[in-house]
Motif scaffolding. Sequence first.
Motif, PDB file in Angstrom:
ATOM      1  N   ARG A   7      40.079  20.280  59.521  1.00  0.00           N
ATOM      2  CA  ARG A   7      41.149  19.750  60.366  1.00  0.00           C
ATOM      3  C   ARG A   7      41.181  18.231  60.281  1.00  0.00           C
ATOM      4  NH1 ARG A   7      42.735  17.362  64.436  1.00  0.00           N
ATOM      5  NH2 ARG A   7      40.638  16.581  64.793  1.00  0.00           N
ATOM      6  N   VAL A   8      39.992  17.602  60.283  1.00  0.00           N
ATOM      7  CA  VAL A   8      39.903  16.145  60.146  1.00  0.00           C
ATOM      8  C   VAL A   8      40.464  15.716  58.791  1.00  0.00           C
ATOM      9  CG1 VAL A   8      38.370  14.141  60.088  1.00  0.00           C
ATOM     10  CG2 VAL A   8      37.899  16.017  61.676  1.00  0.00           C
ATOM     11  N   ALA A   9      40.113  16.467  57.737  1.00  0.00           N
ATOM     12  CA  ALA A   9      40.603  16.158  56.389  1.00  0.00           C
ATOM     13  C   ALA A   9      42.132  16.163  56.356  1.00  0.00           C
ATOM     14  CB  ALA A   9      40.051  17.175  55.394  1.00  0.00           C
ATOM     15  N   LYS A  10      42.719  17.183  56.976  1.00  0.00           N
ATOM     16  CA  LYS A  10      44.181  17.294  57.008  1.00  0.00           C
ATOM     17  C   LYS A  10      44.790  16.119  57.769  1.00  0.00           C
ATOM     18  CE  LYS A  10      47.884  20.398  58.522  1.00  0.00           C
ATOM     19  NZ  LYS A  10      48.197  21.675  59.242  1.00  0.00           N
ATOM     20  N   LYS A  11      44.157  15.722  58.863  1.00  0.00           N
ATOM     21  CA  LYS A  11      44.678  14.618  59.669  1.00  0.00           C
ATOM     22  C   LYS A  11      44.607  13.302  58.902  1.00  0.00           C
ATOM     23  CE  LYS A  11      46.351  12.776  63.378  1.00  0.00           C
ATOM     24  NZ  LYS A  11      47.756  13.037  63.775  1.00  0.00           N
ATOM     25  N   ILE A  12      43.497  13.062  58.192  1.00  0.00           N
ATOM     26  CA  ILE A  12      43.369  11.829  57.395  1.00  0.00           C
ATOM     27  C   ILE A  12      44.440  11.794  56.316  1.00  0.00           C
ATOM     28  CG2 ILE A  12      41.895  10.589  55.757  1.00  0.00           C
ATOM     29  CD1 ILE A  12      39.475  11.539  57.386  1.00  0.00           C
ATOM     30  N   ARG A  13      44.670  12.923  55.673  1.00  0.00           N
ATOM     31  CA  ARG A  13      45.704  13.000  54.632  1.00  0.00           C
ATOM     32  C   ARG A  13      47.087  12.718  55.228  1.00  0.00           C
ATOM     33  NH1 ARG A  13      44.060  17.247  52.620  1.00  0.00           N
ATOM     34  NH2 ARG A  13      45.356  18.802  53.685  1.00  0.00           N
ATOM     35  N   GLU A  14      47.349  13.251  56.422  1.00  0.00           N
ATOM     36  CA  GLU A  14      48.630  13.008  57.088  1.00  0.00           C
ATOM     37  C   GLU A  14      48.808  11.524  57.393  1.00  0.00           C
ATOM     38  OE1 GLU A  14      48.844  15.337  60.613  1.00  0.00           O
ATOM     39  OE2 GLU A  14      49.194  17.233  59.559  1.00  0.00           O
ATOM     40  N   ILE A  15      47.754  10.875  57.878  1.00  0.00           N
ATOM     41  CA  ILE A  15      47.832   9.444  58.201  1.00  0.00           C
ATOM     42  C   ILE A  15      48.140   8.646  56.944  1.00  0.00           C
ATOM     43  CG2 ILE A  15      46.471   7.438  58.943  1.00  0.00           C
ATOM     44  CD1 ILE A  15      45.009   9.339  60.909  1.00  0.00           C
ATOM     45  N   ARG A  16      47.429   8.945  55.880  1.00  0.00           N
ATOM     46  CA  ARG A  16      47.640   8.193  54.625  1.00  0.00           C
ATOM     47  C   ARG A  16      49.044   8.397  54.083  1.00  0.00           C
ATOM     48  NH1 ARG A  16      47.747   9.522  49.452  1.00  0.00           N
ATOM     49  NH2 ARG A  16      46.852  11.623  49.741  1.00  0.00           N
ATOM     50  N   THR A  17      49.490   9.647  53.982  1.00  0.00           N
ATOM     51  CA  THR A  17      50.805   9.925  53.388  1.00  0.00           C
ATOM     52  C   THR A  17      51.942   9.419  54.279  1.00  0.00           C
ATOM     53  OG1 THR A  17      50.753  12.176  54.322  1.00  0.00           O
ATOM     54  CG2 THR A  17      49.988  11.899  52.054  1.00  0.00           C
ATOM     55  N   LEU A  19      51.876   6.772  55.997  1.00  0.00           N
ATOM     56  CA  LEU A  19      51.947   5.324  55.770  1.00  0.00           C
ATOM     57  C   LEU A  19      52.419   4.989  54.358  1.00  0.00           C
ATOM     58  CD1 LEU A  19      48.626   4.265  57.555  1.00  0.00           C
ATOM     59  CD2 LEU A  19      50.955   3.811  58.342  1.00  0.00           C
ATOM     60  N   GLY A  20      52.474   5.996  53.495  1.00  0.00           N
ATOM     61  CA  GLY A  20      52.977   5.787  52.136  1.00  0.00           C
ATOM     62  C   GLY A  20      51.974   5.174  51.186  1.00  0.00           C
ATOM     63  N   TYR A  21      50.674   5.320  51.460  1.00  0.00           N
ATOM     64  CA  TYR A  21      49.634   4.757  50.594  1.00  0.00           C
ATOM     65  C   TYR A  21      49.111   5.790  49.611  1.00  0.00           C
ATOM     66  CZ  TYR A  21      49.285   0.811  53.859  1.00  0.00           C
ATOM     67  OH  TYR A  21      49.544  -0.288  54.647  1.00  0.00           O
ATOM     68  N   SER A  22      48.730   5.309  48.425  1.00  0.00           N
ATOM     69  CA  SER A  22      47.975   6.153  47.502  1.00  0.00           C
ATOM     70  C   SER A  22      46.539   6.204  47.999  1.00  0.00           C
ATOM     71  CB  SER A  22      48.017   5.562  46.087  1.00  0.00           C
ATOM     72  OG  SER A  22      47.316   4.326  46.058  1.00  0.00           O
ATOM     73  N   MET A  23      45.723   7.102  47.427  1.00  0.00           N
ATOM     74  CA  MET A  23      44.316   7.164  47.834  1.00  0.00           C
ATOM     75  C   MET A  23      43.607   5.847  47.576  1.00  0.00           C
ATOM     76  SD  MET A  23      42.909  10.927  46.790  1.00  0.00           S
ATOM     77  CE  MET A  23      43.633  12.427  47.460  1.00  0.00           C
ATOM     78  N   ALA A  24      43.929   5.211  46.440  1.00  0.00           N
ATOM     79  CA  ALA A  24      43.284   3.945  46.094  1.00  0.00           C
ATOM     80  C   ALA A  24      43.663   2.854  47.093  1.00  0.00           C
ATOM     81  CB  ALA A  24      43.668   3.536  44.671  1.00  0.00           C
ATOM     82  N   GLN A  25      44.959   2.768  47.433  1.00  0.00           N
ATOM     83  CA  GLN A  25      45.425   1.759  48.397  1.00  0.00           C
ATOM     84  C   GLN A  25      44.815   1.983  49.778  1.00  0.00           C
ATOM     85  OE1 GLN A  25      49.581   2.628  47.861  1.00  0.00           O
ATOM     86  NE2 GLN A  25      49.941   0.764  46.641  1.00  0.00           N
ATOM     87  N   PHE A  26      44.764   3.248  50.175  1.00  0.00           N
ATOM     88  CA  PHE A  26      44.202   3.584  51.484  1.00  0.00           C
ATOM     89  C   PHE A  26      42.727   3.217  51.526  1.00  0.00           C
ATOM     90  CE2 PHE A  26      42.707   6.707  54.737  1.00  0.00           C
ATOM     91  CZ  PHE A  26      43.558   6.345  55.769  1.00  0.00           C
ATOM     92  N   GLY A  27      42.008   3.506  50.439  1.00  0.00           N
ATOM     93  CA  GLY A  27      40.592   3.190  50.371  1.00  0.00           C
ATOM     94  C   GLY A  27      40.324   1.699  50.489  1.00  0.00           C
ATOM     95  N   GLU A  28      41.205   0.881  49.891  1.00  0.00           N
ATOM     96  CA  GLU A  28      41.044  -0.572  49.971  1.00  0.00           C
ATOM     97  C   GLU A  28      41.129  -1.051  51.423  1.00  0.00           C
ATOM     98  OE1 GLU A  28      43.750  -2.656  47.466  1.00  0.00           O
ATOM     99  OE2 GLU A  28      43.113  -1.615  45.636  1.00  0.00           O
ATOM    100  N   LEU A  29      42.016  -0.427  52.179  1.00  0.00           N
ATOM    101  CA  LEU A  29      42.160  -0.800  53.584  1.00  0.00           C
ATOM    102  C   LEU A  29      40.946  -0.391  54.405  1.00  0.00           C
ATOM    103  CD1 LEU A  29      45.875   0.247  54.283  1.00  0.00           C
ATOM    104  CD2 LEU A  29      44.973  -2.076  54.295  1.00  0.00           C
ATOM    105  N   ILE A  30      40.322   0.705  54.019  1.00  0.00           N
ATOM    106  CA  ILE A  30      39.173   1.228  54.773  1.00  0.00           C
ATOM    107  C   ILE A  30      37.884   0.734  54.127  1.00  0.00           C
ATOM    108  CG2 ILE A  30      38.110   3.274  55.784  1.00  0.00           C
ATOM    109  CD1 ILE A  30      41.037   2.814  56.605  1.00  0.00           C
ATOM    110  N   SER A  31      37.613  -0.559  54.323  1.00  0.00           N
ATOM    111  CA  SER A  31      36.356  -1.190  53.861  1.00  0.00           C
ATOM    112  C   SER A  31      36.143  -1.035  52.362  1.00  0.00           C
ATOM    113  CB  SER A  31      35.164  -0.610  54.629  1.00  0.00           C
ATOM    114  OG  SER A  31      35.346  -0.737  56.023  1.00  0.00           O
TER     115      SER A  31
END
Length: 273
Positions: A7-17, A19-31
Amino acid sequence: MKVDQQRVAKKIREIRTNLGYSMAQFGELISNSPKTTVNNWERGINLPKEDKLKKIALLGKTTVEELLYGRPEEVLTNLLKDHFQLQVNPAFLQQMLAFLKQQKVDVYDEMTIMEFLQGIMDSGMLVERNDPYLTYSKVEGTESLYTAAAANDPLDSSPRYYAYVDVKNNRVHLLPYTFAKRQKYLYHNLPDLTNQVTIDFFTRAFPLLGIDLEKSKIVYYGINRSNENLDSIEYVYRKEVFIFESNVNESKHLYKPFEIETRKILTYLKAIK
């Protein structure tokens, strides 16, 4: 409280998508987390560390607790289902959450919530019945003022009363709602609180208001049909006989705004005769 990693995994994916970020872009924001780490979060393989959870929650405009365990409604629903095999209607659920907030109880504190649920379970509050009963919804911006509508009533689910809840003195004041469909009837017909069905109608949600039934009093604001005078009565619960008895001459406990409103309605009803 157990974390559902999927459920947490799904929520993180929802937050990222969202916001329109790729996984790489999202990772840069998260430390500066690598893409593979974000991928593992979104597959439920592992959870972000606490500092990263805080950043993800901030980006998702939520809290770490909600990210890990779900919205308060979900938490309470799951506890009722998993531990008590019960399902309650949404209006009742919202009342429970409002009461918890009023009592400053953290919905994510599982043991405290379980004690609370067990308490109202013991009171019989969580036995779902099909007969109508009043549910109380707090008026926004107030501490003790509610509107009261009848749940399970297919003919009229709109508000019937205003309720002023005096928790300190275990007293609930009931004033017919200004726009109630049967306003005149509600003013002219004071309830018979020696009838168990009627008692349950008014009191089933009392524990969610912080009112102890065995010590409770109800002040009902009415109008005497024959002499057209204020006819407000205080009812006191007698636990020995399980009924409310009326103090006909009781007036010192009136809630002034309700008394004033009743007198206004009295004047109006006289004028339209």
